[in-house]
Design a protein around this motif. Structure first.
Motif, PDB file in Angstrom:
ATOM      1  N   ASP A  81      -0.173 126.529  -5.001  1.00  0.00           N
ATOM      2  CA  ASP A  81       0.782 125.642  -4.323  1.00  0.00           C
ATOM      3  C   ASP A  81       0.041 124.659  -3.423  1.00  0.00           C
ATOM      4  OD1 ASP A  81       2.926 127.068  -5.453  1.00  0.00           O
ATOM      5  OD2 ASP A  81       2.915 128.525  -3.804  1.00  0.00           O
ATOM      6  N   VAL A  82      -0.934 125.155  -2.686  1.00  0.00           N
ATOM      7  CA  VAL A  82      -1.681 124.309  -1.768  1.00  0.00           C
ATOM      8  C   VAL A  82      -2.515 123.283  -2.537  1.00  0.00           C
ATOM      9  CG1 VAL A  82      -3.401 124.273   0.080  1.00  0.00           C
ATOM     10  CG2 VAL A  82      -1.733 126.139  -0.039  1.00  0.00           C
ATOM     11  N   ARG A  83      -3.128 123.714  -3.634  1.00  0.00           N
ATOM     12  CA  ARG A  83      -3.913 122.767  -4.440  1.00  0.00           C
ATOM     13  C   ARG A  83      -3.020 121.653  -4.996  1.00  0.00           C
ATOM     14  NH1 ARG A  83      -6.339 127.697  -6.608  1.00  0.00           N
ATOM     15  NH2 ARG A  83      -8.404 128.010  -5.652  1.00  0.00           N
ATOM     16  N   ALA A  84      -1.834 122.024  -5.449  1.00  0.00           N
ATOM     17  CA  ALA A  84      -0.899 121.017  -5.977  1.00  0.00           C
ATOM     18  C   ALA A  84      -0.493 120.037  -4.888  1.00  0.00           C
ATOM     19  CB  ALA A  84       0.335 121.710  -6.559  1.00  0.00           C
ATOM     20  N   PHE A  88      -9.719 121.186  -1.072  1.00  0.00           N
ATOM     21  CA  PHE A  88     -10.175 122.265  -0.203  1.00  0.00           C
ATOM     22  C   PHE A  88     -10.725 123.390  -1.076  1.00  0.00           C
ATOM     23  CE2 PHE A  88      -6.861 120.189   2.365  1.00  0.00           C
ATOM     24  CZ  PHE A  88      -7.589 119.926   3.522  1.00  0.00           C
ATOM     25  N   GLU A  89     -11.795 124.011  -0.575  1.00  0.00           N
ATOM     26  CA  GLU A  89     -12.373 125.152  -1.279  1.00  0.00           C
ATOM     27  C   GLU A  89     -11.455 126.368  -1.147  1.00  0.00           C
ATOM     28  OE1 GLU A  89     -14.936 124.914  -3.138  1.00  0.00           O
ATOM     29  OE2 GLU A  89     -15.483 122.857  -2.530  1.00  0.00           O
ATOM     30  N   ARG A  90     -11.666 127.334  -2.040  1.00  0.00           N
ATOM     31  CA  ARG A  90     -10.833 128.552  -2.062  1.00  0.00           C
ATOM     32  C   ARG A  90     -10.787 129.229  -0.693  1.00  0.00           C
ATOM     33  NH1 ARG A  90      -9.919 132.723  -6.314  1.00  0.00           N
ATOM     34  NH2 ARG A  90      -9.523 134.709  -5.277  1.00  0.00           N
ATOM     35  N   ALA A  91     -11.936 129.396  -0.065  1.00  0.00           N
ATOM     36  CA  ALA A  91     -11.971 130.075   1.238  1.00  0.00           C
ATOM     37  C   ALA A  91     -11.212 129.285   2.295  1.00  0.00           C
ATOM     38  CB  ALA A  91     -13.426 130.297   1.669  1.00  0.00           C
ATOM     39  N   GLU A  92     -11.316 127.957   2.220  1.00  0.00           N
ATOM     40  CA  GLU A  92     -10.605 127.112   3.197  1.00  0.00           C
ATOM     41  C   GLU A  92      -9.093 127.244   3.018  1.00  0.00           C
ATOM     42  OE1 GLU A  92     -13.835 123.497   3.738  1.00  0.00           O
ATOM     43  OE2 GLU A  92     -12.467 123.468   2.023  1.00  0.00           O
ATOM     44  N   MET A 106      -5.759 128.813   5.555  1.00  0.00           N
ATOM     45  CA  MET A 106      -4.536 128.066   5.872  1.00  0.00           C
ATOM     46  C   MET A 106      -3.256 128.846   5.609  1.00  0.00           C
ATOM     47  SD  MET A 106      -4.962 124.202   4.497  1.00  0.00           S
ATOM     48  CE  MET A 106      -6.525 123.768   3.795  1.00  0.00           C
ATOM     49  N   LEU A 107      -3.277 129.794   4.711  1.00  0.00           N
ATOM     50  CA  LEU A 107      -2.033 130.386   4.221  1.00  0.00           C
ATOM     51  C   LEU A 107      -1.165 130.970   5.320  1.00  0.00           C
ATOM     52  CD1 LEU A 107      -3.346 132.038   0.926  1.00  0.00           C
ATOM     53  CD2 LEU A 107      -2.047 129.911   1.180  1.00  0.00           C
ATOM     54  N   ASN A 108      -1.762 131.636   6.281  1.00  0.00           N
ATOM     55  CA  ASN A 108      -0.959 132.198   7.375  1.00  0.00           C
ATOM     56  C   ASN A 108      -0.277 131.099   8.189  1.00  0.00           C
ATOM     57  OD1 ASN A 108      -1.477 134.840   6.722  1.00  0.00           O
ATOM     58  ND2 ASN A 108      -3.188 135.068   8.156  1.00  0.00           N
ATOM     59  N   TYR A 109      -1.046 130.017   8.443  1.00  0.00           N
ATOM     60  CA  TYR A 109      -0.458 128.878   9.159  1.00  0.00           C
ATOM     61  C   TYR A 109       0.749 128.322   8.395  1.00  0.00           C
ATOM     62  CZ  TYR A 109      -3.937 127.896  12.842  1.00  0.00           C
ATOM     63  OH  TYR A 109      -4.713 127.941  13.966  1.00  0.00           O
TER      64      TYR A 109
END
Length: 555
Positions: free
Chosen positions: A30-33, A42-46, A50-53
């Motif tokens: 979802d974030v990549r889209a 953004f890289e996978r770790a980055e 973010m997901l919690n935010y």
């Protein structure tokens, strides 16, 4: 710090994204889209950080939607376009408006309908004509011709006749309230009037009744004006198409009146009202005034209260008069301007209109670049109008508006703010009820607003601040600047900066359609625009042209 800025960007995006994904866990995909929409990576770790935010932000959005916001609630941030060096001239109260003596009552009711406000006031104050008679003249014209024009959404006949009767009683008793007492008018149907629908021209609000009186309507009522009805706004203040059809140009029924103050321009041009109230965010007074051959004033941002009007953009909306002459615009503006405690963006300022002003004492500029770049057939009218203005004793100097700004981004300010005001229309799927659904429709504009990041909205407003300062540094050296009405960026720039503008008729094109020239002024210096326009109209009376096409098939 830069990293947190991007987090805010995604918070803005996911305010929209969260709607479709409600109840689901936000995933990396979802974030990549979302990132691809804004050319970010953004890289996978980055993304994982973010997901919690993003989940927290979404819970906040969902919580916020559980609290209802009334129409009149403004954002905590109030737009202030004025440069720090600007000194707003002190409020000086109403002007003294002289009512001409010895005005004869025309035999033809159509001639009465097209009289100026001072002429009508002369007939009313001398009791040669009653407010009730005048109101019925306009009501009869509405019934006879508006089926061709579609300029009215709601005719407030019962209210108009009661207000006219009250005006007659007050005038008979010697309680004359001034030049607008007993004068019938119409207001764009973005303004609320208790007991009548306030439809905003849109199908989802067709039966909406707001128990609130717009401040401008209240002011006009206090001065004794008579409300004939609610005039067409294009659907949610876009264009001239509304749920009842398309509002027509009285000069050519094959043309729309343009928008969004379509009804205000059309009704004034056809003599269905003595004057009208319109609104402008990005051309909605100037454009229909030009199309229908009338005079339209877009005041300084904040000069007139917006309380009780639908919001398209808190930081760009202005309320102003659409009339048949510059003097009529000056009269109406004088009676509706000023501070209003219910509109925190409103301001008090002086307004000293002088019909006999010495134009040679004014410093006038003209946007030569826009005159020379206009390749339309109307360009000859623009140059002729410039020569006509010079014949009044002015010597305009070449001036240019700022050009090095990110103009492509500024439209997101309007779209983001309208998206916020109409958020419920989108979140509850009512946008699908609107008549127009094409790429340029208001419904589509509201849908895409959910994908404007908060960071980009704020960045656009920072660039807007620079545009305001740069434009002020140009205009402050002139009293009035003359410009073609269309072509170039003057309308976009001056709407973003909040400067006043006035459209005045300057003839007809080869097809018999009205054309106009536009005057631009400094903040709270509407009187200079109107004084130049009044002098022009006294010598070159293009404003007295009357349309005939609206009568087609109804004679």
């Amino acid at each position: 710090m830069k990293k947190y800025g991007w987090l805010l960007l995604f918070a803005g995006f996911l305010l929209g994204f969260g709607i479709a994904n409600t109840g689901k866990v936000i995933k990396r995909a979802d974030v990549r889209a979302a990132a691809r929409l804004f050319q970010l990576h953004f890289e996978r770790a980055e993304i994982d950080t973010m997901l919690n935010y993003l989940e927290s932000n979404r819970r906040g959005y969902e919580s916020m939607r559980g609290f209802q916001l009334k129409n009149e609630v403004e954002p905590a941030m109030v737009f202030d376009p004025f440069p720090s060096e600007l000194e707003i001239p002190s409020y000086n109260g109403l002007n003294h408006w002289e009512i001409p003596a010895h005005v004869s009552l025309p035999e033809n009711e159509e001639d009465i309908a097209f009289m100026t406000i001072p002429e009508l006031a002369a007939l009313l104050s001398s009791k040669k004509l009653s407010a009730t008679q005048l109101t019925n003249i306009y009501l009869n014209r509405i019934k006879a011709f508006d089926s061709n024009l579609l300029s009215f959404i709601t005719v407030t006949e019962e209210l108009a006749l009661s207000q006219a009767k009250k005006a007659d009683e007050e005038i008979a008793a010697g309680n004359y309230k001034g030049i607008l007492h007993g004068i019938p008018y119409g207001v764009k149907d973005l303004a609320s009037v208790p007991g009548y629908p306030t439809t905003w021209g849109a199908e989802p609000y067709k039966y909406q009744v707001i128990d609130q009186k717009a401040s401008v309507v209240q002011k006009l009522e206090d001065h004794g004006a008579v409300l004939l009805g609610k005039l067409v706004s294009g659907s949610l203040a876009r264009g001239d198409v509304w749920f009842g059809g398309k509002t027509k140009n009285p000069w050519d029924l094959n043309q729309g009146a343009t928008g969004s103050s379509a009804g205000s321009g059309s009704a004034t041009s056809a003599g269905l009202v003595a004057f009208a109230i319109g609104t402008e965010t990005l051309g909605s007074i100037i454009s229909p005034s030009t199309r229908t051959g009338v005079t339209g004033l877009r005041p300084t941002y904040g000069a007139v209260s917006k309380h009780g009007f639908m919001v398209l953009s808190w930081s760009m909306d202005k309320v102003g008069p659409i009339c048949r002459s510059a003097e009529d615009c000056a009269i109406v503006f004088d009676h509706i301007r000023g501070w209003d405690p219910t509109d925190r963006s409103s301001r008090d300022a002086s307004f000293e209109f002088n019909k006999a002003a010495d134009l040679q004492s004014l410093k006038i500029g003209y946007l030569y670049g826009q005159f020379s770049k206009d390749s339309s057939q109307n360009n000859q009218h623009n140059f002729r109008a410039l020569e006509e203005l010079k014949s009044l004793g002015i010597n305009p100097e070449i001036v240019s508006l700022p050009d090095h700004h990110p103009f492509e981004v500024f439209d997101i300010i309007l779209r983001a703010e309208s998206g916020a005001f109409f958020d419920e229309l989108v979140t509850k799927d009512s946008h699908r009820e609107m008549v127009e659904q094409h790429k340029g429709s208001r419904a589509n504009s509201l849908r895409q607003a959910r994908f404007i990041p908060a960071v980009e909205y704020l960045q656009a407003n920072r660039h807007r601040r620079q545009l305001i300062e740069a434009t002020h540094q140009v205009l402050k050296h002139f009293d009035v600047v003359i410009s073609p009405t269309f072509g170039g960026r003057q309308m976009l720039i001056t709407n973003l900066t909040g400067h006043p503008a006035l459209a005045i008729p300057n003839g007809q094109d080869a097809d018999g359609h009205p054309t106009s020239i536009t005057l631009i002024g400094n903040y709270f210096q509407e009187e200079k625009l109107l004084q130049v326009a009044n002098a022009y109209q006294q010598k070159f009376p293009y404003h007295q042209m009357r349309p005939e096409a609206y009568k087609k098939g109804l004679d």
